[in-house]
Design a protein around this motif. Structure first.
Motif, PDB file in Angstrom:
ATOM      1  N   UNK A  31       0.836  -1.198   0.000  1.00 26.06           N
ATOM      2  CA  UNK A  31       0.000   0.000   0.000  1.00 26.06           C
ATOM      3  C   UNK A  31       0.873   1.252   0.000  1.00 26.06           C
ATOM      4  N   UNK A  32       1.920   1.254   0.819  1.00 24.47           N
ATOM      5  CA  UNK A  32       2.809   2.407   0.882  1.00 24.47           C
ATOM      6  C   UNK A  32       3.510   2.649  -0.456  1.00 24.47           C
ATOM      7  N   UNK A  33       3.999   1.596  -1.068  1.00 27.30           N
ATOM      8  CA  UNK A  33       4.722   1.721  -2.335  1.00 27.30           C
ATOM      9  C   UNK A  33       3.810   2.242  -3.449  1.00 27.30           C
ATOM     10  N   UNK A  34       2.547   1.882  -3.410  1.00 29.12           N
ATOM     11  CA  UNK A  34       1.625   2.310  -4.470  1.00 29.12           C
ATOM     12  C   UNK A  34       1.048   3.703  -4.247  1.00 29.12           C
ATOM     13  N   UNK A  35       1.295   4.319  -3.103  1.00 30.55           N
ATOM     14  CA  UNK A  35       0.753   5.645  -2.809  1.00 30.55           C
ATOM     15  C   UNK A  35       1.650   6.761  -3.324  1.00 30.55           C
ATOM     16  N   UNK A  36       1.147   7.981  -3.255  1.00 30.36           N
ATOM     17  CA  UNK A  36       1.783   9.151  -3.855  1.00 30.36           C
ATOM     18  C   UNK A  36       3.220   9.430  -3.424  1.00 30.36           C
ATOM     19  N   UNK A  37       3.549   9.467  -2.124  1.00 31.95           N
ATOM     20  CA  UNK A  37       4.915   9.883  -1.788  1.00 31.95           C
ATOM     21  C   UNK A  37       5.989   9.032  -2.464  1.00 31.95           C
ATOM     22  N   UNK A  38       5.740   7.749  -2.564  1.00 28.96           N
ATOM     23  CA  UNK A  38       6.745   6.880  -3.169  1.00 28.96           C
ATOM     24  C   UNK A  38       6.657   6.887  -4.691  1.00 28.96           C
ATOM     25  N   UNK A  39       5.509   7.242  -5.232  1.00 23.11           N
ATOM     26  CA  UNK A  39       5.335   7.265  -6.686  1.00 23.11           C
ATOM     27  C   UNK A  39       6.300   8.247  -7.344  1.00 23.11           C
ATOM     28  N   UNK A  40       6.713   9.288  -6.625  1.00 23.69           N
ATOM     29  CA  UNK A  40       7.678  10.240  -7.172  1.00 23.69           C
ATOM     30  C   UNK A  40       9.007   9.567  -7.501  1.00 23.69           C
ATOM     31  N   UNK A  41       9.352   8.540  -6.772  1.00 19.71           N
ATOM     32  CA  UNK A  41      10.598   7.816  -7.040  1.00 19.71           C
ATOM     33  C   UNK A  41      10.589   7.254  -8.460  1.00 19.71           C
ATOM     34  N   UNK A  42       9.449   6.681  -8.867  1.00 16.51           N
ATOM     35  CA  UNK A  42       9.360   6.110 -10.209  1.00 16.51           C
ATOM     36  C   UNK A  42       9.561   7.183 -11.273  1.00 16.51           C
ATOM     37  N   UNK A  43       8.933   8.332 -11.077  1.00 11.93           N
ATOM     38  CA  UNK A  43       9.065   9.430 -12.023  1.00 11.93           C
ATOM     39  C   UNK A  43      10.517   9.899 -12.083  1.00 11.93           C
ATOM     40  N   UNK A  44      11.132  10.087 -10.925  1.00  9.64           N
ATOM     41  CA  UNK A  44      12.526  10.545 -10.877  1.00  9.64           C
ATOM     42  C   UNK A  44      13.471   9.529 -11.504  1.00  9.64           C
ATOM     43  N   UNK A  45      13.237   8.265 -11.238  1.00 11.54           N
ATOM     44  CA  UNK A  45      14.081   7.217 -11.816  1.00 11.54           C
ATOM     45  C   UNK A  45      13.958   7.204 -13.339  1.00 11.54           C
ATOM     46  N   UNK A  46      12.750   7.340 -13.840  1.00 14.67           N
ATOM     47  CA  UNK A  46      12.553   7.376 -15.295  1.00 14.67           C
ATOM     48  C   UNK A  46      13.240   8.579 -15.919  1.00 14.67           C
ATOM     49  N   UNK A  47      13.170   9.728 -15.278  1.00 12.86           N
ATOM     50  CA  UNK A  47      13.847  10.928 -15.785  1.00 12.86           C
ATOM     51  C   UNK A  47      15.360  10.731 -15.775  1.00 12.86           C
ATOM     52  N   UNK A  48      15.871  10.117 -14.718  1.00 19.19           N
ATOM     53  CA  UNK A  48      17.302   9.839 -14.644  1.00 19.19           C
ATOM     54  C   UNK A  48      17.731   8.907 -15.788  1.00 19.19           C
ATOM     55  N   UNK A  49      16.956   7.848 -16.028  1.00 18.98           N
ATOM     56  CA  UNK A  49      17.292   6.914 -17.104  1.00 18.98           C
ATOM     57  C   UNK A  49      17.221   7.592 -18.465  1.00 18.98           C
ATOM     58  N   UNK A  50      16.235   8.451 -18.658  1.00 20.98           N
ATOM     59  CA  UNK A  50      16.119   9.185 -19.915  1.00 20.98           C
ATOM     60  C   UNK A  50      17.353  10.053 -20.141  1.00 20.98           C
ATOM     61  N   UNK A  51      17.770  10.775 -19.107  1.00 22.10           N
ATOM     62  CA  UNK A  51      18.960  11.622 -19.227  1.00 22.10           C
ATOM     63  C   UNK A  51      20.206  10.791 -19.524  1.00 22.10           C
ATOM     64  N   UNK A  52      20.290   9.639 -18.884  1.00 23.74           N
ATOM     65  CA  UNK A  52      21.428   8.752 -19.120  1.00 23.74           C
ATOM     66  C   UNK A  52      21.441   8.253 -20.562  1.00 23.74           C
ATOM     67  N   UNK A  53      20.284   7.874 -21.085  1.00 20.52           N
ATOM     68  CA  UNK A  53      20.207   7.401 -22.472  1.00 20.52           C
ATOM     69  C   UNK A  53      20.535   8.504 -23.460  1.00 20.52           C
ATOM     70  N   UNK A  54      20.131   9.736 -23.149  1.00 24.50           N
ATOM     71  CA  UNK A  54      20.466  10.860 -24.028  1.00 24.50           C
ATOM     72  C   UNK A  54      21.978  11.066 -24.047  1.00 24.50           C
ATOM     73  N   UNK A  55      22.635  10.981 -22.886  1.00 27.49           N
ATOM     74  CA  UNK A  55      24.099  11.113 -22.835  1.00 27.49           C
ATOM     75  C   UNK A  55      24.772  10.033 -23.661  1.00 27.49           C
ATOM     76  N   UNK A  56      24.302   8.800 -23.501  1.00 24.78           N
ATOM     77  CA  UNK A  56      24.885   7.687 -24.255  1.00 24.78           C
ATOM     78  C   UNK A  56      24.659   7.894 -25.750  1.00 24.78           C
TER      79      UNK A  56
END
Length: 96
Positions: free
Chosen positions: A50-75
């Motif tokens: 329940x905690x993982x699926x709620x809003x405060x932790x959901x930001x982690x997924x967004x941030x991780x995806x943005x980080x991966x996108x930036x990494x792929x652009x660098x590569x």
């Protein structure tokens, strides 16, 4: 799991603090964040799920995806320049 669950605030401080370092410049820190989150994902506990699926932790997924996108652009920018000098940088980025 109960050691890491804060009954008063209904959260997991270890997980909340660890996810703040998803984009840390040190690869050992990022690896630790990944290990903590992945270890908790495989636990079949309703409070945790329940905690993982709620809003405060959901930001982690967004941030991780943005980080991966930036990494792929660098590569992607380094790959066309297949000079030897960029090989090490590309390898380091891919290893992360």
């Amino acid at each position: 799991l109960e050691l890491f669950y804060n009954q008063k605030y209904k959260d997991f401080p270890l997980l909340a603090q660890a996810t703040r370092f998803y984009n840390h410049p040190e690869s050992m820190v990022r690896t630790s964040v990944h290990n903590i989150t992945l270890s908790l994902f495989k636990i079949n506990e309703p409070k945790l799920q329940k905690y993982i699926s709620n809003f405060p932790f959901a930001n982690y997924y967004v941030n991780l995806c943005c980080y991966l996108k930036d990494l792929w652009v660098k590569i992607d920018t380094l790959l066309p320049e297949t000079h030897i000098k960029n090989y090490g940088r590309v390898k380091d980025l891919i290893d992360d």
